[in-house]
Design a protein around this motif. Structure first.
Motif, PDB file in Angstrom:
ATOM      1  N   PRO A 181       1.438  -0.985   0.357  1.00 60.75           N
ATOM      2  CA  PRO A 181       0.345  -0.191   0.196  1.00 60.75           C
ATOM      3  C   PRO A 181       1.069   1.359  -0.169  1.00 60.75           C
ATOM      4  CG  PRO A 181      -0.108  -1.281   2.115  1.00 60.75           C
ATOM      5  CD  PRO A 181       0.524  -1.951   1.260  1.00 60.75           C
ATOM      6  N   LYS A 182       0.202   2.182  -0.717  1.00 56.68           N
ATOM      7  CA  LYS A 182       0.806   3.299   0.041  1.00 56.68           C
ATOM      8  C   LYS A 182      -0.049   4.229   0.365  1.00 56.68           C
ATOM      9  CE  LYS A 182       4.213   2.445  -3.492  1.00 56.68           C
ATOM     10  NZ  LYS A 182       3.769   1.660  -4.078  1.00 56.68           N
ATOM     11  N   CYS A 183       0.472   5.710  -0.068  1.00 56.30           N
ATOM     12  CA  CYS A 183       0.382   6.606   1.248  1.00 56.30           C
ATOM     13  C   CYS A 183      -0.950   7.461   0.540  1.00 56.30           C
ATOM     14  CB  CYS A 183       1.129   7.642   1.400  1.00 56.30           C
ATOM     15  SG  CYS A 183       2.492   8.585   0.403  1.00 56.30           S
ATOM     16  N   THR A 184      -1.001   7.662  -1.058  1.00 58.61           N
ATOM     17  CA  THR A 184      -1.603   8.392  -1.812  1.00 58.61           C
ATOM     18  C   THR A 184      -2.635   7.597  -2.819  1.00 58.61           C
ATOM     19  OG1 THR A 184      -2.004  10.816  -2.657  1.00 58.61           O
ATOM     20  CG2 THR A 184      -0.303   9.307  -3.576  1.00 58.61           C
ATOM     21  N   LEU A 185      -4.107   8.420  -3.789  1.00 59.40           N
ATOM     22  CA  LEU A 185      -4.670   7.627  -4.462  1.00 59.40           C
ATOM     23  C   LEU A 185      -4.572   6.420  -3.926  1.00 59.40           C
ATOM     24  CD1 LEU A 185      -3.456   9.502  -7.740  1.00 59.40           C
ATOM     25  CD2 LEU A 185      -5.541   9.169  -6.723  1.00 59.40           C
ATOM     26  N   GLU A 186      -4.995   6.092  -3.073  1.00 58.98           N
ATOM     27  CA  GLU A 186      -5.211   3.949  -2.902  1.00 58.98           C
ATOM     28  C   GLU A 186      -6.753   4.008  -3.376  1.00 58.98           C
ATOM     29  OE1 GLU A 186      -2.773   2.094  -2.122  1.00 58.98           O
ATOM     30  OE2 GLU A 186      -2.467   3.998  -2.021  1.00 58.98           O
ATOM     31  N   ASP A 187      -6.831   2.608  -2.869  1.00 62.11           N
ATOM     32  CA  ASP A 187      -8.299   1.743  -3.489  1.00 62.11           C
ATOM     33  C   ASP A 187      -8.561   1.999  -4.792  1.00 62.11           C
ATOM     34  OD1 ASP A 187      -9.558   1.580  -1.104  1.00 62.11           O
ATOM     35  OD2 ASP A 187      -8.724   3.151  -0.968  1.00 62.11           O
ATOM     36  N   LEU A 188     -10.292   2.007  -5.713  1.00 61.64           N
ATOM     37  CA  LEU A 188      -9.880   1.629  -6.487  1.00 61.64           C
ATOM     38  C   LEU A 188     -10.074   2.934  -7.470  1.00 61.64           C
ATOM     39  CD1 LEU A 188     -13.436  -0.538  -6.056  1.00 61.64           C
ATOM     40  CD2 LEU A 188     -11.131  -1.218  -6.285  1.00 61.64           C
ATOM     41  N   LEU A 189      -9.463   2.525  -8.814  1.00 60.70           N
ATOM     42  CA  LEU A 189      -8.761   3.873  -9.635  1.00 60.70           C
ATOM     43  C   LEU A 189      -9.971   3.869 -11.330  1.00 60.70           C
ATOM     44  CD1 LEU A 189      -5.326   4.345  -9.323  1.00 60.70           C
ATOM     45  CD2 LEU A 189      -7.473   5.146  -7.568  1.00 60.70           C
ATOM     46  N   GLY A 190     -10.535   4.599 -11.292  1.00 58.53           N
ATOM     47  CA  GLY A 190     -10.544   4.392 -12.695  1.00 58.53           C
ATOM     48  C   GLY A 190     -10.419   5.957 -13.908  1.00 58.53           C
ATOM     49  N   ILE A 191      -9.984   5.618 -15.128  1.00 56.01           N
ATOM     50  CA  ILE A 191      -8.479   6.485 -15.776  1.00 56.01           C
ATOM     51  C   ILE A 191      -9.156   7.340 -16.713  1.00 56.01           C
ATOM     52  CG2 ILE A 191      -6.947   6.999 -16.186  1.00 56.01           C
ATOM     53  CD1 ILE A 191      -6.335   4.860 -13.735  1.00 56.01           C
ATOM     54  N   CYS A 192      -9.919   8.059 -17.360  1.00 56.50           N
ATOM     55  CA  CYS A 192     -10.722   8.509 -17.763  1.00 56.50           C
ATOM     56  C   CYS A 192      -9.886   8.780 -18.866  1.00 56.50           C
ATOM     57  CB  CYS A 192     -11.470   9.797 -17.349  1.00 56.50           C
ATOM     58  SG  CYS A 192     -13.271   9.274 -16.338  1.00 56.50           S
ATOM     59  N   GLY A 193      -9.539   7.600 -20.246  1.00 55.54           N
ATOM     60  CA  GLY A 193      -8.878   8.135 -21.677  1.00 55.54           C
ATOM     61  C   GLY A 193      -7.744   7.065 -21.413  1.00 55.54           C
ATOM     62  N   LYS A 194      -7.076   6.794 -21.325  1.00 55.52           N
ATOM     63  CA  LYS A 194      -6.307   5.273 -21.278  1.00 55.52           C
ATOM     64  C   LYS A 194      -4.936   6.295 -22.435  1.00 55.52           C
ATOM     65  CE  LYS A 194      -3.922   1.286 -22.322  1.00 55.52           C
ATOM     66  NZ  LYS A 194      -3.932  -0.400 -22.822  1.00 55.52           N
ATOM     67  N   GLU A 195      -5.297   7.306 -23.424  1.00 57.15           N
ATOM     68  CA  GLU A 195      -4.532   7.812 -24.309  1.00 57.15           C
ATOM     69  C   GLU A 195      -4.725   8.928 -24.175  1.00 57.15           C
ATOM     70  OE1 GLU A 195      -2.500   5.913 -25.564  1.00 57.15           O
ATOM     71  OE2 GLU A 195      -2.989   4.267 -26.139  1.00 57.15           O
ATOM     72  N   ALA A 196      -3.721  10.002 -24.260  1.00 61.05           N
ATOM     73  CA  ALA A 196      -3.868  11.055 -23.846  1.00 61.05           C
ATOM     74  C   ALA A 196      -4.670  12.088 -25.166  1.00 61.05           C
ATOM     75  CB  ALA A 196      -2.150  11.885 -23.827  1.00 61.05           C
ATOM     76  N   ALA A 197      -5.015  11.338 -25.893  1.00 61.08           N
ATOM     77  CA  ALA A 197      -5.669  12.503 -26.737  1.00 61.08           C
ATOM     78  C   ALA A 197      -7.425  11.666 -26.613  1.00 61.08           C
ATOM     79  CB  ALA A 197      -5.152  12.953 -27.975  1.00 61.08           C
ATOM     80  N   ILE A 198      -8.169  12.255 -26.595  1.00 60.36           N
ATOM     81  CA  ILE A 198      -9.581  11.062 -25.728  1.00 60.36           C
ATOM     82  C   ILE A 198     -10.320  11.934 -27.014  1.00 60.36           C
ATOM     83  CG2 ILE A 198     -10.654  13.661 -24.874  1.00 60.36           C
ATOM     84  CD1 ILE A 198     -11.605  11.102 -22.670  1.00 60.36           C
ATOM     85  N   THR A 199     -10.894  10.883 -27.837  1.00 61.39           N
ATOM     86  CA  THR A 199     -12.028  11.289 -29.171  1.00 61.39           C
ATOM     87  C   THR A 199     -13.292  11.718 -28.468  1.00 61.39           C
ATOM     88  OG1 THR A 199     -12.546   8.624 -28.592  1.00 61.39           O
ATOM     89  CG2 THR A 199     -10.594   9.448 -30.007  1.00 61.39           C
ATOM     90  N   GLU A 200     -13.753  11.681 -29.489  1.00 64.70           N
ATOM     91  CA  GLU A 200     -15.744  12.390 -29.000  1.00 64.70           C
ATOM     92  C   GLU A 200     -16.816  11.887 -28.754  1.00 64.70           C
ATOM     93  OE1 GLU A 200     -14.177  14.082 -31.771  1.00 64.70           O
ATOM     94  OE2 GLU A 200     -12.931  14.921 -29.724  1.00 64.70           O
ATOM     95  N   GLU A 201     -16.501  10.501 -29.215  1.00 60.39           N
ATOM     96  CA  GLU A 201     -17.522   9.140 -29.365  1.00 60.39           C
ATOM     97  C   GLU A 201     -17.342   8.047 -28.050  1.00 60.39           C
ATOM     98  OE1 GLU A 201     -16.897  10.507 -32.227  1.00 60.39           O
ATOM     99  OE2 GLU A 201     -18.839  11.823 -33.176  1.00 60.39           O
ATOM    100  N   LYS A 202     -16.177   8.092 -28.339  1.00 56.57           N
ATOM    101  CA  LYS A 202     -15.921   7.138 -27.370  1.00 56.57           C
ATOM    102  C   LYS A 202     -14.530   7.595 -26.793  1.00 56.57           C
ATOM    103  CE  LYS A 202     -17.594   3.096 -30.739  1.00 56.57           C
ATOM    104  NZ  LYS A 202     -17.697   2.012 -31.492  1.00 56.57           N
ATOM    105  N   PHE A 203     -14.383   6.865 -25.214  1.00 55.65           N
ATOM    106  CA  PHE A 203     -12.625   6.606 -24.506  1.00 55.65           C
ATOM    107  C   PHE A 203     -12.705   5.719 -24.322  1.00 55.65           C
ATOM    108  CE2 PHE A 203     -15.497   8.323 -21.855  1.00 55.65           C
ATOM    109  CZ  PHE A 203     -15.244   7.997 -20.604  1.00 55.65           C
ATOM    110  N   ASN A 204     -10.786   4.901 -23.804  1.00 52.33           N
ATOM    111  CA  ASN A 204     -11.170   4.305 -22.914  1.00 52.33           C
ATOM    112  C   ASN A 204     -11.010   4.253 -21.623  1.00 52.33           C
ATOM    113  OD1 ASN A 204      -9.961   1.814 -25.187  1.00 52.33           O
ATOM    114  ND2 ASN A 204      -7.938   3.227 -25.343  1.00 52.33           N
TER     115      ASN A 204
END
Length: 285
Positions: A181-204
């Motif tokens: 375990p770490k001291c920050t940003l623990e527990d379950l994480l959802g990352i909105c947009g795996k790539e740097a450039a997000i598309t409009e209709e869909k994203f990872n």
């Protein structure tokens, strides 16, 4: 307001290039914003995806041109970015309700989608809680990604977590998070947009936890560089107000990195937070 001017510069670029290939990087540059965030910011403010706005503007101008000129419809279709008469006809009929050839009869009713202009509105009737976090190391996150439609994100993401809980994936992530375990940003994480450039209709949307060991074979690894973050409680409310209220008045720029949704355990307050990567604005000369 500087932020308002930048957003309208981006709209100027779009309007000037409706009959050419539109470079999404240049739109973001005109707004002095990262590619990742501009499309989200636009759809949050305008209420439609950026690509849909461009499509409607082009089809509006195409309708004017068909009615006012004798140019062939295929030539007008290609002028506004369509590679075939069939694809143009389908898109045109979807918006206007009639085929392009039919509107040369002047009595046919059509739809005109006007150019958007961003203006100042009075908001901020309730305060926004936030804090600034400086994470000085790379975040190594292990999990898996899912492609979702941007328009359905607020419904799809909770469904993904519910399904993950039922099929045991959430339990596996929780067990992994406690190995080191770490001291920050623990527990379950959802990352909105795996790539740097997000598309409009869909994203990872990447579901995972911070983990420094070798990932299980069915999972992948995502590295997010060290960054400064603004953190908001209440994910849904934060998403709705981030681009229209906090960003224009904050004195910060949005960094070209994914946002992170952090879901904590049952006794944690708040239950979840939105982490948004930011940069301090450079000083004016």
């Amino acid at each position: 307001m500087e932020w308002l001017d930048r957003m309208n510069h981006a709209l100027d670029y779009i309007e000037d290039n409706l009959v050419q290939d539109i470079d999404y990087k240049k739109i973001a540059q005109a707004a002095c914003c990262s590619e990742y965030h501009f499309s989200r910011m636009f759809s949050s403010i305008a209420g439609i995806p950026l690509s849909e706005y461009i499509r409607r503007r082009r089809l509006t101008l195409a309708a004017f041109e068909i009615q006012q000129s004798e140019s062939r419809i295929i030539d007008i279709a290609m002028k506004y970015g369509y590679s075939s008469a069939d694809s143009f006809s389908r898109a045109f009929q979807k918006m206007h309700g009639v085929k392009p050839s039919a509107i040369r009869k002047k009595s046919i009713p059509l739809k005109a989608y006007p150019r958007i202009t961003f203006q100042i509105t009075i908001k901020g009737d309730s305060e926004m809680d936030y804090r600034i976090e400086n994470v000085e190391f790379d975040l190594r996150i292990v999990g898996r990604s899912n492609t979702i439609k941007t328009s359905r994100a607020f419904k799809t993401i909770p469904s993904l977590w519910n399904a993950s809980k039922k099929n045991g994936f959430t339990k596996k992530l929780i067990d992994m998070s406690w190995e080191n375990p770490k001291c920050t940003l623990e527990d379950l994480l959802g990352i909105c947009g795996k790539e740097a450039a997000i598309t409009e209709e869909k994203f990872n949307y990447f579901m995972g936890v911070r983990y420094n060991e070798e990932p299980p074979t069915e999972m992948e690894t995502l590295i997010i560089p060290a960054s400064l973050w603004v953190v908001f409680p209440n994910i849904v409310d934060a998403w709705k107000r981030l681009y229209t209220e906090w960003v224009p008045n904050s004195g910060y720029e949005l960094a070209n990195l994914p946002c992170i949704e952090c879901y904590y355990g049952p006794k944690h307050k708040p239950r979840h937070e939105l982490w948004v990567p930011i940069l301090a604005k450079p000083p004016k000369n």
